[in-house]
Design a protein around this motif. Structure first.
Motif, PDB file in Angstrom:
ATOM      1  N   TYR A   1       3.420  26.730 -24.302  1.00  0.00           N
ATOM      2  CA  TYR A   1       2.775  27.869 -24.967  1.00  0.00           C
ATOM      3  C   TYR A   1       1.532  28.301 -24.198  1.00  0.00           C
ATOM      4  N   GLY A   2       1.229  29.587 -24.273  1.00  0.00           N
ATOM      5  CA  GLY A   2       0.004  30.096 -23.689  1.00  0.00           C
ATOM      6  C   GLY A   2      -0.469  31.315 -24.445  1.00  0.00           C
TER       7      GLY A   2
ATOM      8  N   SER B   1       0.333  36.290 -25.998  1.00  0.00           N
ATOM      9  CA  SER B   1       0.792  34.968 -26.429  1.00  0.00           C
ATOM     10  C   SER B   1       2.239  34.830 -25.998  1.00  0.00           C
ATOM     11  N   LEU B   2       2.578  33.657 -25.463  1.00  0.00           N
ATOM     12  CA  LEU B   2       3.952  33.472 -25.008  1.00  0.00           C
ATOM     13  C   LEU B   2       4.421  32.044 -25.225  1.00  0.00           C
ATOM     14  N   ASP B   3       5.733  31.919 -25.260  1.00  0.00           N
ATOM     15  CA  ASP B   3       6.418  30.649 -25.450  1.00  0.00           C
ATOM     16  C   ASP B   3       7.566  30.601 -24.450  1.00  0.00           C
ATOM     17  N   LEU B   4       7.567  29.607 -23.593  1.00  0.00           N
ATOM     18  CA  LEU B   4       8.640  29.435 -22.609  1.00  0.00           C
ATOM     19  C   LEU B   4       9.808  28.715 -23.271  1.00  0.00           C
ATOM     20  N   SER B   5      10.319  29.332 -24.312  1.00  0.00           N
ATOM     21  CA  SER B   5      11.284  28.738 -25.239  1.00  0.00           C
ATOM     22  C   SER B   5      12.715  28.744 -24.723  1.00  0.00           C
ATOM     23  N   GLY B   6      13.000  29.577 -23.736  1.00  0.00           N
ATOM     24  CA  GLY B   6      14.374  29.787 -23.321  1.00  0.00           C
ATOM     25  C   GLY B   6      15.018  30.953 -24.050  1.00  0.00           C
ATOM     26  N   ARG B   7      14.282  31.531 -24.994  1.00  0.00           N
ATOM     27  CA  ARG B   7      14.782  32.677 -25.768  1.00  0.00           C
ATOM     28  C   ARG B   7      13.919  33.899 -25.435  1.00  0.00           C
ATOM     29  N   GLY B   8      14.491  34.808 -24.665  1.00  0.00           N
ATOM     30  CA  GLY B   8      13.758  35.996 -24.255  1.00  0.00           C
ATOM     31  C   GLY B   8      13.577  36.973 -25.398  1.00  0.00           C
TER      32      GLY B   8
ATOM     33  N   LEU C   1      11.090  40.950 -17.585  1.00  0.00           N
ATOM     34  CA  LEU C   1      10.512  39.637 -17.299  1.00  0.00           C
ATOM     35  C   LEU C   1      10.800  38.652 -18.425  1.00  0.00           C
ATOM     36  N   ALA C   2      10.567  39.075 -19.661  1.00  0.00           N
ATOM     37  CA  ALA C   2      10.763  38.195 -20.817  1.00  0.00           C
ATOM     38  C   ALA C   2      12.223  37.791 -20.975  1.00  0.00           C
ATOM     39  N   ILE C   3      13.125  38.751 -20.888  1.00  0.00           N
ATOM     40  CA  ILE C   3      14.544  38.466 -21.098  1.00  0.00           C
ATOM     41  C   ILE C   3      15.089  37.560 -19.998  1.00  0.00           C
ATOM     42  N   GLN C   4      14.797  37.880 -18.748  1.00  0.00           N
ATOM     43  CA  GLN C   4      15.355  37.109 -17.640  1.00  0.00           C
ATOM     44  C   GLN C   4      14.762  35.709 -17.525  1.00  0.00           C
ATOM     45  N   SER C   5      13.515  35.537 -17.923  1.00  0.00           N
ATOM     46  CA  SER C   5      12.896  34.210 -17.832  1.00  0.00           C
ATOM     47  C   SER C   5      13.116  33.375 -19.082  1.00  0.00           C
ATOM     48  N   GLY C   6      13.593  34.005 -20.160  1.00  0.00           N
ATOM     49  CA  GLY C   6      13.746  33.288 -21.420  1.00  0.00           C
ATOM     50  C   GLY C   6      12.405  33.009 -22.079  1.00  0.00           C
ATOM     51  N   THR C   7      11.523  33.977 -22.011  1.00  0.00           N
ATOM     52  CA  THR C   7      10.172  33.845 -22.570  1.00  0.00           C
ATOM     53  C   THR C   7      10.028  34.716 -23.804  1.00  0.00           C
ATOM     54  N   THR C   8       9.527  34.143 -24.884  1.00  0.00           N
ATOM     55  CA  THR C   8       9.118  34.940 -26.033  1.00  0.00           C
ATOM     56  C   THR C   8       7.712  35.432 -25.718  1.00  0.00           C
TER      57      THR C   8
ATOM     58  N   GLU D   1      -1.361  28.973 -18.310  1.00  0.00           N
ATOM     59  CA  GLU D   1      -1.536  27.905 -19.303  1.00  0.00           C
ATOM     60  C   GLU D   1      -0.189  27.298 -19.689  1.00  0.00           C
ATOM     61  N   ALA D   2       0.804  28.136 -19.942  1.00  0.00           N
ATOM     62  CA  ALA D   2       2.106  27.662 -20.416  1.00  0.00           C
ATOM     63  C   ALA D   2       2.853  26.844 -19.369  1.00  0.00           C
ATOM     64  N   VAL D   3       2.761  27.216 -18.084  1.00  0.00           N
ATOM     65  CA  VAL D   3       3.489  26.485 -17.052  1.00  0.00           C
ATOM     66  C   VAL D   3       2.740  25.261 -16.559  1.00  0.00           C
ATOM     67  N   SER D   4       1.462  25.123 -16.943  1.00  0.00           N
ATOM     68  CA  SER D   4       0.713  23.948 -16.504  1.00  0.00           C
ATOM     69  C   SER D   4       1.335  22.696 -17.099  1.00  0.00           C
TER      70      SER D   4
END
Length: 193
Positions: A91-92, A106-113, A141-148, A176-179
């Motif tokens: 999360y970031g 605000s984002l979540d690297l959830s796998g769900r774009g 960017l969001a859809i292809q990376s799977g980021t909310t 922050e999220a990828v750290s």
């Protein structure tokens, strides 16, 4: 090393991208749009990622194909560079003030774009960048990376400042999220993201 190289070729664009999540914040290359290069510089710098682009697009038509395809390509590279997402913070969130503007990402690297976009822009262009393309870039960017991804400009009226605050806050939230937290833990009760 958490990095990826991707390329994309269509009848409208020919693009390549290299992304290093553990970089120093360096941007190299050109999109063919001076203002969008400025935004890519801000994104890389504030995410502390190294980003290299080569881009040939049909800018004589307009910026749509190039900007959208860059969002697709960058999203694919981000997803690949994250791998199985071991040890990431996931999360970031960042609030970016830019003079009279305040933008929250605000984002979540959830796998769900998914994209929630609330950024009021009033000008058709800032420099050579068509402002309606901001949403297209973020969506791709969001859809292809799977980021909310939730991007909201809370207030402000200068479109240049708004765009800068969006890319700075996106960079900080993404950084922050990828750290990593030093573990091999997958930050999900499902055991995968």
């Amino acid at each position: 090393m958490r990095s990826a190289s991707r390329s994309r070729r269509t009848l409208e664009t020919e693009l390549s991208c290299r992304l290093d999540l553990d970089g120093s914040g360096k941007y190299e290359g050109t999109t063919g749009m001076g203002f969008f290069d400025h935004m890519m510089t801000l994104l890389a710098k504030h995410a502390k990622m190294d980003l290299s682009l080569t881009c040939k697009g049909d800018l004589e038509v307009d910026t749509h194909h190039t900007v959208e395809d860059l969002g697709i390509l960058l999203g694919e590279a981000l997803k690949e560079a994250l791998g199985n997402k071991e040890g990431i913070r996931r999360y970031g969130t960042f609030y970016c003030p830019m003079d009279e503007v305040l933008t929250r990402t605000s984002l979540d690297l959830s796998g769900r774009g998914y994209l929630v976009f609330d950024v009021p822009l009033t000008r058709e262009k800032v420099g050579d960048f068509e402002t309606e393309m901001l949403k297209e870039f973020l969506y791709a960017l969001a859809i292809q990376s799977g980021t909310t991804l939730h991007v909201t400009t809370l207030y402000g009226n200068n479109d240049h400042h708004i765009l800068e605050s969006v890319f700075k806050s996106l960079g900080r939230a993404l950084g922050e999220a990828v750290s990593t937290d030093g573990t091999k833990d997958i930050p999900s009760t499902k055991g995968l993201l």
